[in-house]
Each structure stands twice: as structure tokens, then as C-alpha cells.
Design a protein around this motif. Structure first.
Motif, PDB file in Angstrom:
ATOM      1  N   THR A  50       0.880  -1.285   0.088  1.00 45.52           N
ATOM      2  CA  THR A  50       0.268   0.193  -0.046  1.00 45.52           C
ATOM      3  C   THR A  50       0.686   1.342   0.014  1.00 45.52           C
ATOM      4  OG1 THR A  50      -0.103   0.310   2.668  1.00 45.52           O
ATOM      5  CG2 THR A  50      -1.832  -1.188   1.353  1.00 45.52           C
ATOM      6  N   ALA A  51       0.251   2.518   0.113  1.00 40.80           N
ATOM      7  CA  ALA A  51       0.961   3.670   0.235  1.00 40.80           C
ATOM      8  C   ALA A  51       1.937   3.848   1.401  1.00 40.80           C
ATOM      9  CB  ALA A  51       0.129   4.700  -0.053  1.00 40.80           C
ATOM     10  N   GLU A  52       1.347   3.275   2.424  1.00 45.07           N
ATOM     11  CA  GLU A  52       2.009   3.154   3.805  1.00 45.07           C
ATOM     12  C   GLU A  52       2.939   1.886   4.060  1.00 45.07           C
ATOM     13  OE1 GLU A  52      -1.669   3.189   3.908  1.00 45.07           O
ATOM     14  OE2 GLU A  52      -1.791   5.351   4.243  1.00 45.07           O
TER      15      GLU A  52
END
Length: 157
Positions: free
Chosen positions: A86-88
Motif C-alpha cells: 500500500t502507500a504506507e
């Protein structure tokens, strides 16, 4: 990035270390599946979304970031934690195998497969890779410490 290493549980040459049974170590690994806060610094809470034999789907909440992962396992043999990128979070897979080379030795083999170094320049990739491997090693040694604590006191702290 691929990284694998072993953390010894029972060292027959160290008389000061308590000997743990494979069952005690497995119970500690299952504690990590259901109560991961004791094992993952920064984890605020874990919500088990679904559970069936050999499989647990969880939400891991690190502050405002939520990571969905799936844990699969074969009792007394291995447990595998998988999450999507994911983005994180880089995503990846961690497999922990319980190994008993002989009657006295017992160890855990940690195998990491991540997307972490994808998209980095070669020099950056090597630097990031070495830093992450060091962090993984430290985390895995800490996992064994928590498993020992659970086995000897019944509690993770």
C-alpha cells in the motif's frame, strides 16, 4: 528483497538458557498471530476479521495506517504472514518455520520476501536492504525473547 536467517531457541552449550519445547514455541507463535501488539512496536491494535483452520485475516492498526494481512499456518511447522503493498507499507511475506535439527536443538527460520527495494537505485537498494535486514534480525531476536517470556511466565511482559 529476499532475506532468511535462523534464531536459535535451545542452545545445548548454554546451560543458563531455559530449554523450550516445540509446543511452547508454537504457542508463542500463535500468540503472535492473535496478540501481535506484544511483538510489533508501534502496533496500536489488531482486529481479527476472519478465522478458520490454518488461516486468520487481520487488520493491523499503526496509528492512522491500517494494514490488512492474512496469516496461514501448519500447526507445529510454520506460520506465514502476508500483506499487500500500500502507500504506507511495502507489503510482502514473512514465513517462520519451527526447526528441530536434533533432540537438543530448536530454532526458528525467518524468511522475508518484500517489494521494499523495488524502484530504488542500486546503491540505495543495497543501503536500504542492509538497514532493513538488521531491523528484521533485531525484531526476530525480540520475538524469541517474547516467546520465552510467555513460555516461562504466561505473559508477554
Amino acid at each position: 528483497m529476499y532475506f532468511e536467517h535462523i534464531v536459535e531457541i535451545n542452545d545445548p552449550t548454554n546451560p543458563l538458557a531455559a530449554i523450550l519445547s516445540p509446543e511452547q514455541v508454537w504457542a508463542g507463535l500463535m500468540f503472535r498471530v492473535h496478540e501481535p501488539v506484544a511483538f510489533l512496536p508501534g502496533l496500536d491494535r489488531c482486529v481479527v476479521r476472519q478465522e478458520s483452520p490454518g488461516r486468520v485475516t487481520r487488520e493491523l492498526h499503526f496509528g492512522s495506517a491500517c494494514i490488512l494481512d492474512t496469516v496461514t499456518f501448519k500447526p507445529q511447522e510454520w506460520v506465514c504472514f502476508e500483506s499487500a503493498a500500500t502507500a504506507e507499507h511495502a507489503g510482502g511475506r514473512l514465513t517462520i518455520r519451527l526447526e528441530q535439527p536434533d533432540d537438543e536443538q530448536l530454532c526458528l527460520r525467518f524468511t522475508y520476501e518484500t517489494t521494499l527495494s523495488e524502484g530504488l537505485e542500486e546503491g540505495e537498494s543495497i543501503q536500504v536492504s542492509e538497514f532493513v535486514k538488521s531491523a528484521y534480525r533485531a525484531s526476530d531476536v525480540d520475538t524469541v525473547r517474547v516467546i520465552r517470556m510467555i513460555a516461562t511466565t504466561g505473559r508477554p511482559h
